[in-house]
Enzyme design. Structure first.
Site, PDB file in Angstrom:
ATOM      1  N   LYS A  65       0.811  -1.222   0.000  1.00 44.76           N
ATOM      2  CA  LYS A  65       0.000   0.000   0.000  1.00 44.76           C
ATOM      3  C   LYS A  65       0.845   1.273   0.000  1.00 44.76           C
ATOM      4  CE  LYS A  65      -4.187  -2.000   1.995  1.00 44.76           C
ATOM      5  NZ  LYS A  65      -5.237  -1.880   3.027  1.00 44.76           N
ATOM      6  N   ASP A 102     -10.415   2.227   2.217  1.00 44.99           N
ATOM      7  CA  ASP A 102     -10.598   1.402   3.414  1.00 44.99           C
ATOM      8  C   ASP A 102     -11.529   2.058   4.431  1.00 44.99           C
ATOM      9  OD1 ASP A 102      -9.026  -0.781   2.656  1.00 44.99           O
ATOM     10  OD2 ASP A 102      -7.182   0.152   3.375  1.00 44.99           O
ATOM     11  N   GLY A 126      -5.299   0.991  18.276  1.00 38.23           N
ATOM     12  CA  GLY A 126      -4.215   0.793  17.319  1.00 38.23           C
ATOM     13  C   GLY A 126      -3.880   2.093  16.617  1.00 38.23           C
ATOM     14  N   ALA A 127      -2.608   2.225  16.214  1.00 36.56           N
ATOM     15  CA  ALA A 127      -2.168   3.466  15.568  1.00 36.56           C
ATOM     16  C   ALA A 127      -1.279   3.176  14.366  1.00 36.56           C
ATOM     17  CB  ALA A 127      -1.435   4.347  16.581  1.00 36.56           C
ATOM     18  N   GLY A 129      -1.029   1.532  10.167  1.00 35.27           N
ATOM     19  CA  GLY A 129      -1.580   1.931   8.877  1.00 35.27           C
ATOM     20  C   GLY A 129      -3.070   1.704   8.763  1.00 35.27           C
ATOM     21  N   ALA A 130      -3.570   0.617   9.367  1.00 35.83           N
ATOM     22  CA  ALA A 130      -5.010   0.328   9.296  1.00 35.83           C
ATOM     23  C   ALA A 130      -5.813   1.416   9.992  1.00 35.83           C
ATOM     24  CB  ALA A 130      -5.307  -1.036   9.908  1.00 35.83           C
ATOM     25  N   ASN A 150      -3.220   3.207  21.951  1.00 35.99           N
ATOM     26  CA  ASN A 150      -2.209   2.308  21.410  1.00 35.99           C
ATOM     27  C   ASN A 150      -1.249   1.939  22.539  1.00 35.99           C
ATOM     28  OD1 ASN A 150      -1.101   1.116  18.904  1.00 35.99           O
ATOM     29  ND2 ASN A 150       0.708   2.328  19.414  1.00 35.99           N
ATOM     30  N   MET A 214     -11.693  -5.008  12.827  1.00 40.45           N
ATOM     31  CA  MET A 214     -11.420  -4.825  11.403  1.00 40.45           C
ATOM     32  C   MET A 214     -10.889  -6.089  10.725  1.00 40.45           C
ATOM     33  SD  MET A 214     -10.121  -0.837  11.442  1.00 40.45           S
ATOM     34  CE  MET A 214      -9.131  -0.985   9.972  1.00 40.45           C
TER      35      MET A 214
END
Length: 273
Positions: A65, A102, A126-127, A129-130, A150, A214
């Protein structure tokens, strides 16, 4: 016939050809969509060959990506902020547009599940890319607050600073969150793929909240099982996000928005066989 492809490594597990074939049938579009394994250091060559042969657009999954972000000659605003591209489109002038669908896929799936985001308090776990890819579309839904947490607080703080101009967003250390203050918790970590949990306090869970993971699997994910067992009102996995981001890519390429619900139902059936 217009040709589309998804690049990844590995790629055999990709559901994208199945999804886009159903979208094409549903919308009577003449197109072909395949999956292609690109060498770990060979994304640019694979993309060059695809577009040189007349390819119209492609999806990009791990680990390419960021390579796709560099490859694009133009970037959408959401791709710029995501720092990653999951969709490329050949433009009439020969340029390549990079987009990131996304986050819109996540939002569309939440709305499909009748999850209201406006005026709500959202916790994003979470921190990486997603997480970065979904923050802008989430803020566009006007939540009263989006908190990023995170294990490494500095990463969450960096994301909160980056997106501060776009809405009410802040960061918090994961071990300081111990009150049931949130309406929606979204787990963007991949911990669940190995059966792990992101390390949240059980006291965050309440009966009228939504927990969204996710990632997805044939069975309930570890995070959703944890949340459900603690009494969360609704748990949702990321399969609908996969279909939603694909629908957004399809719209970018073909100018038509396919229906996600029927395709999601069919995909779920196949996943559980």
């Amino acid at each position: 016939m217009d040709k589309y492809v998804v690049f990844g490594n590995p790629i055999a597990q990709s559901k994208s050809p199945f999804i886009h074939t159903l979208f094409a049938r549903q919308t009577a579009q003449k197109m072909e969509y395949t999956a292609e394994l690109a060498p770990a250091d060979g994304f640019k060559l694979a993309a060059d060959n695809f577009f040189s042969a007349g390819g119209r657009g492609c999806n990009i999954t791990a680990p390419f990506k960021e390579d796709a972000y560099q490859y694009a000659t133009q970037l959408s605003e959401r791709a710029k902020l995501a720092g990653a591209v999951n969709t490329l489109k050949k433009l009439d002038d020969g340029g390549i547009l990079g987009d990131n669908t996304d986050g819109e896929g996540l939002v569309q799936d939440l709305l499909l599940n009748q999850v209201e985001l406006a005026g709500k308090r959202i916790l994003l776990v979470g921190a990486g890319g997603a997480a970065r890819g979904v923050i802008l579309p989430l803020l566009a839904q006007n939540p009263v607050e989006l908190v990023i947490t995170n294990r490494t607080l500095s990463k969450a703080q960096q994301l909160a600073d980056l997106f501060a101009p776009f809405g009410s967003v802040s960061s918090a250390a994961i071990d300081t969150l111990n009150q049931p203050d949130f309406d929606v918790i979204i787990n963007s970590t991949s911990a669940g793929l190995s059966g792990q949990l992101p390390g949240l306090s059980e006291s965050l869970i309440k009966h009228d909240m939504v927990c969204y993971d996710m990632v997805y699997s044939a069975q309930i994910t570890a995070f959703n099982l944890w949340a459900r067992d603690l009494g969360a009102g609704k748990v949702i996995d990321g399969l609908g996000m996969l279909v939603g981001q694909a629908a957004e890519s399809f719209m970018l390429w073909r100018g038509l928005r396919p229906g996600a619900k029927q395709v999601l139902r069919e995909l779920r059936r196949i996943l559980q066989e």
